[in-house]
Scaffold this active site. Structure first.
Site, PDB file in Angstrom:
ATOM      1  N   ASP A   1      67.210  53.578  80.347  1.00 28.96           N
ATOM      2  CA  ASP A   1      67.384  52.370  81.143  1.00 28.96           C
ATOM      3  C   ASP A   1      68.478  52.620  82.179  1.00 28.96           C
ATOM      4  O   ASP A   1      69.584  53.065  81.825  1.00 28.96           O
ATOM      5  CB  ASP A   1      67.761  51.189  80.252  1.00 28.96           C
ATOM      6  CG  ASP A   1      67.746  49.871  81.012  1.00 28.96           C
ATOM      7  OD1 ASP A   1      66.647  49.361  81.273  1.00 28.96           O
ATOM      8  OD2 ASP A   1      68.834  49.376  81.364  1.00 28.96           O
TER       9      ASP A   1
ATOM     10  N   ASN B   1      69.840  46.295  93.212  1.00 24.22           N
ATOM     11  CA  ASN B   1      68.940  45.490  94.047  1.00 24.22           C
ATOM     12  C   ASN B   1      69.692  44.407  94.800  1.00 24.22           C
ATOM     13  O   ASN B   1      69.440  44.155  95.988  1.00 24.22           O
ATOM     14  CB  ASN B   1      67.850  44.857  93.176  1.00 24.22           C
ATOM     15  CG  ASN B   1      66.762  45.840  92.789  1.00 24.22           C
ATOM     16  OD1 ASN B   1      66.501  46.807  93.506  1.00 24.22           O
ATOM     17  ND2 ASN B   1      66.131  45.611  91.648  1.00 24.22           N
TER      18      ASN B   1
ATOM     19  N   ASP C   1      64.018  50.669  94.778  1.00 26.76           N
ATOM     20  CA  ASP C   1      62.795  51.450  94.567  1.00 26.76           C
ATOM     21  C   ASP C   1      63.051  52.937  94.771  1.00 26.76           C
ATOM     22  O   ASP C   1      62.509  53.780  94.039  1.00 26.76           O
ATOM     23  CB  ASP C   1      61.699  50.975  95.521  1.00 26.76           C
ATOM     24  CG  ASP C   1      61.114  49.633  95.119  1.00 26.76           C
ATOM     25  OD1 ASP C   1      61.396  49.179  93.993  1.00 26.76           O
ATOM     26  OD2 ASP C   1      60.371  49.051  95.929  1.00 26.76           O
TER      27      ASP C   1
ATOM     28  N   GLU D   1      62.903  48.965  85.230  1.00 26.39           N
ATOM     29  CA  GLU D   1      63.762  50.137  85.393  1.00 26.39           C
ATOM     30  C   GLU D   1      63.850  50.955  84.116  1.00 26.39           C
ATOM     31  O   GLU D   1      64.690  51.854  83.991  1.00 26.39           O
ATOM     32  CB  GLU D   1      65.171  49.708  85.831  1.00 26.39           C
ATOM     33  CG  GLU D   1      65.978  48.963  84.789  1.00 26.39           C
ATOM     34  CD  GLU D   1      65.726  47.456  84.779  1.00 26.39           C
ATOM     35  OE1 GLU D   1      66.567  46.731  84.239  1.00 26.39           O
ATOM     36  OE2 GLU D   1      64.683  47.009  85.312  1.00 26.39           O
TER      37      GLU D   1
END
Length: 350
Positions: free
Chosen positions: A224, A232, A241, A267
């Site tokens: 993770d 973000n 991304d 993610e």
């Protein structure tokens, strides 16, 4: 169909739209392909029905004539300006030369002058679906002469069969390519280039069955990216991304061929490790963690680094003995790594 002197007119003779003809030829992806029994059969049949010892399927490329199949004389690749078959792409649907030694275009060619002293040449152009002559089906003899009407008709019909076979092979290749592309779409996460969750779960069932049968070790890593929401929020989803794509590439480049890196969701990433005990899985997990931490990412002119938490689960043939329990084990270890401060590896149960 071979060498000529430097001032031979075939060297410079080219149709104005030759690039379109070449595009048609290359669309079939047949140049430099292995020998094929089907094409060999058609050349043998052409020689037999025309009562001559030699037959060829020739494809006229930009600077060469490549022989797909031949009967009677083994030829491979010839300069375009040194081949009888170059005449076939100059506009004639059928070309027949009763005596090659008497025709100024072919009299100086090596196969005319030297062994086997070719004299008769007859060919039918291989026409692509959009009307371009990409090559020929041709027959030759060491005696002057020509084909009768029935033989010319048969050669024309055989040329159509050659072209139909070329079309068929091209369609088969296109179908194979399409099927492969669809398989990739069905099994690959577009953003990261990793296997998708569906592909992972399918492979996991197979690996669990194999591990049970052979009592072989099986491990999984759950990875993770730490504080991914902050990436973000601070840099935007495009940068987020790109971070995922970068980590995906890092995983692909740092696992074995038999391992299966995948995007599990959001993610969260997963690496399935066949034939890997817990010690090896933990060692790989720590190596990946360090590489992820060292990887540089960009947001405009800014560089930044991230970290990841990793949980290791291992099949133990007892309470962890199926696909679901293996992933739950790895996920529980991941949760423990995050709870203990992130940017760390947690192995096995507490």
């Amino acid at each position: 169909m071979l060498a000529v002197e430097n001032d031979h007119p075939l060297i410079t003779a080219r149709p104005l739209a030759d690039q379109f003809r070449l595009a048609a030829l290359h669309r079939y992806h047949i140049l430099d392909t292995p020998a094929c029994e089907d094409f060999s059969f058609l050349t043998e049949l052409a020689a037999k029905v025309c009562a001559v010892p030699y037959a060829f399927i020739s494809l006229v490329d930009a600077e060469r004539v490549w022989i797909k199949s031949c009967t009677g004389l083994q030829l491979g690749e010839l300069p375009r300006g040194e081949s009888y078959c170059s005449l076939a792409v100059l506009g004639q649907a059928a070309t027949e030369i009763p005596d090659l030694s008497e025709d100024p275009r072919t009299a100086g060619m090596a196969l005319t002058v030297d062994e086997p002293h070719m004299r008769m040449y007859s060919s039918v152009a291989l026409m692509s679906s959009d009307g371009h002559a990409i090559g020929t089906l041709c027959v030759m003899n060491t005696r002057p002469g020509g084909l009768d009407a029935e033989q010319r008709s048969m050669l024309t019909r055989l040329a159509r069969q050659v072209m139909a076979l070329i079309e068929l092979r091209a369609k088969e290749k296109m179908l194979e390519s399409t099927v492969h592309e669809l398989e990739l779409l069905a099994t690959t996460d577009e953003l990261t280039g990793l296997h998708n969750r569906r592909s992972l779960l399918h492979r996991l069932k197979f690996e669990v069955a194999r591990s049970r049968r052979f009592r072989s070790p099986l491990s999984a890593l759950m990875i993770d990216i730490d504080y991914f929401k902050n990436i973000n929020d601070e840099h935007g989803h495009v940068v987020g991304d790109q971070v995922l794509a970068n980590v995906g590439r890092l995983l692909r480049e740092n696992v074995r061929v038999i391992d299966m890196p995948s995007r599990y969701g959001g993610e969260e990433l997963c690496v399935l490790l066949p034939n890997t005990p817990v010690e090896g899985a933990c060692k790989l997990a720590e190596n990946l963690r360090l590489k992820i931490e060292a990887q540089l990412h960009h947001a405009g002119k800014r560089q930044f680094q991230i970290s990841a938490s990793i949980g290791v689960g291992t099949f133990n043939h007892m309470e962890i003995d199926d696909a679901e329990s293996l992933l739950k084990h790895a996920d529980a270890a991941l949760y423990r790594a995050k709870r203990n401060g992130r940017n760390r590896v947690a192995c096995g149960a507490e």
